[in-house]
Write a protein that holds these residues in place. Structure first.
Motif, mmCIF file in Angstrom:
data_model
loop_
_atom_site.group_PDB
_atom_site.id
_atom_site.type_symbol
_atom_site.label_atom_id
_atom_site.label_comp_id
_atom_site.label_asym_id
_atom_site.label_seq_id
_atom_site.Cartn_x
_atom_site.Cartn_y
_atom_site.Cartn_z
ATOM 1 N N ASP A 174 -12.805 -3.774 7.254
ATOM 2 C CA ASP A 174 -13.247 -4.960 6.435
ATOM 3 C C ASP A 174 -14.687 -5.283 6.095
ATOM 4 O O ASP A 174 -15.187 -5.710 5.362
ATOM 5 C CB ASP A 174 -12.456 -6.319 6.815
ATOM 6 C CG ASP A 174 -11.183 -6.154 6.417
ATOM 7 O OD1 ASP A 174 -10.639 -5.140 5.709
ATOM 8 O OD2 ASP A 174 -10.439 -7.205 6.895
ATOM 9 N N GLY B 130 -16.989 -3.020 6.352
ATOM 10 C CA GLY B 130 -17.618 -1.811 5.661
ATOM 11 C C GLY B 130 -17.778 -0.563 6.558
ATOM 12 O O GLY B 130 -17.252 -0.613 7.577
ATOM 13 N N ALA C 161 -18.856 -0.609 1.063
ATOM 14 C CA ALA C 161 -17.497 -1.072 1.166
ATOM 15 C C ALA C 161 -16.417 -0.026 1.135
ATOM 16 O O ALA C 161 -16.674 0.862 0.754
ATOM 17 C CB ALA C 161 -17.576 -1.714 -0.355
ATOM 18 N N LEU C 162 -15.442 -0.570 1.714
ATOM 19 C CA LEU C 162 -14.237 0.488 1.771
ATOM 20 C C LEU C 162 -12.707 -0.179 1.139
ATOM 21 O O LEU C 162 -12.348 -0.820 1.716
ATOM 22 C CB LEU C 162 -13.998 0.658 3.312
ATOM 23 C CG LEU C 162 -15.055 1.098 4.078
ATOM 24 C CD1 LEU C 162 -14.764 1.080 5.538
ATOM 25 C CD2 LEU C 162 -15.247 2.644 3.650
ATOM 26 N N PRO C 163 -13.085 -0.106 -0.231
ATOM 27 C CA PRO C 163 -11.975 -0.811 -1.023
ATOM 28 C C PRO C 163 -10.690 -0.183 -0.554
ATOM 29 O O PRO C 163 -9.685 -0.699 -1.052
ATOM 30 C CB PRO C 163 -12.373 -0.495 -2.603
ATOM 31 C CG PRO C 163 -13.314 0.599 -2.307
ATOM 32 C CD PRO C 163 -14.168 0.553 -1.123
ATOM 33 N N GLU C 164 -10.533 0.949 -0.242
ATOM 34 C CA GLU C 164 -9.382 1.631 0.030
ATOM 35 C C GLU C 164 -9.003 1.834 1.472
ATOM 36 O O GLU C 164 -8.143 2.544 1.857
ATOM 37 C CB GLU C 164 -9.349 3.146 -0.708
ATOM 38 C CG GLU C 164 -9.784 3.189 -2.198
ATOM 39 C CD GLU C 164 -8.789 3.752 -3.030
ATOM 40 O OE1 GLU C 164 -7.821 4.361 -2.530
ATOM 41 O OE2 GLU C 164 -8.993 3.547 -4.124
ATOM 42 N N CYS D 250 -16.530 5.585 5.482
ATOM 43 C CA CYS D 250 -16.335 5.790 4.031
ATOM 44 C C CYS D 250 -16.106 7.167 3.934
ATOM 45 O O CYS D 250 -16.416 8.170 4.743
ATOM 46 C CB CYS D 250 -17.447 5.576 2.980
ATOM 47 S SG CYS D 250 -18.967 6.312 3.396
#
Length: 65
Positions: A5, A7, A14-17, A42
């Motif tokens: 959450d 990163g 950012a780690l949207p997935e 990432c």
């Protein structure tokens, strides 16, 4: 807070997935799949780091102008 959450561990992206797991010391170099040796990162950092140790690699830095 779930893992990732905050990163990417390496570049703070950012780690949207949810990101992927990176072994700080790769399995191929004697690393173990332990919590102490794994971080959420990432996809870009994971792909560029490959089987390198941290002192052999640095995250890609994208400059946006």
């Amino acid at each position: 807070m779930a893992h990732g959450d905050s990163g990417c561990h390496h570049c703070s992206a950012a780690l949207p997935e949810g990101g992927v797991i990176d072994h700080l010391v790769p399995i191929s170099r004697g690393g173990l799949s332990t919590v102490a040796n794994m971080r959420v990162v990432c996809v870009t950092c994971n792909a560029s780091k490959k089987d390198k140790l941290l002192d052999e690699w640095s995250p890609l830095v994208l400059l946006v102008t």
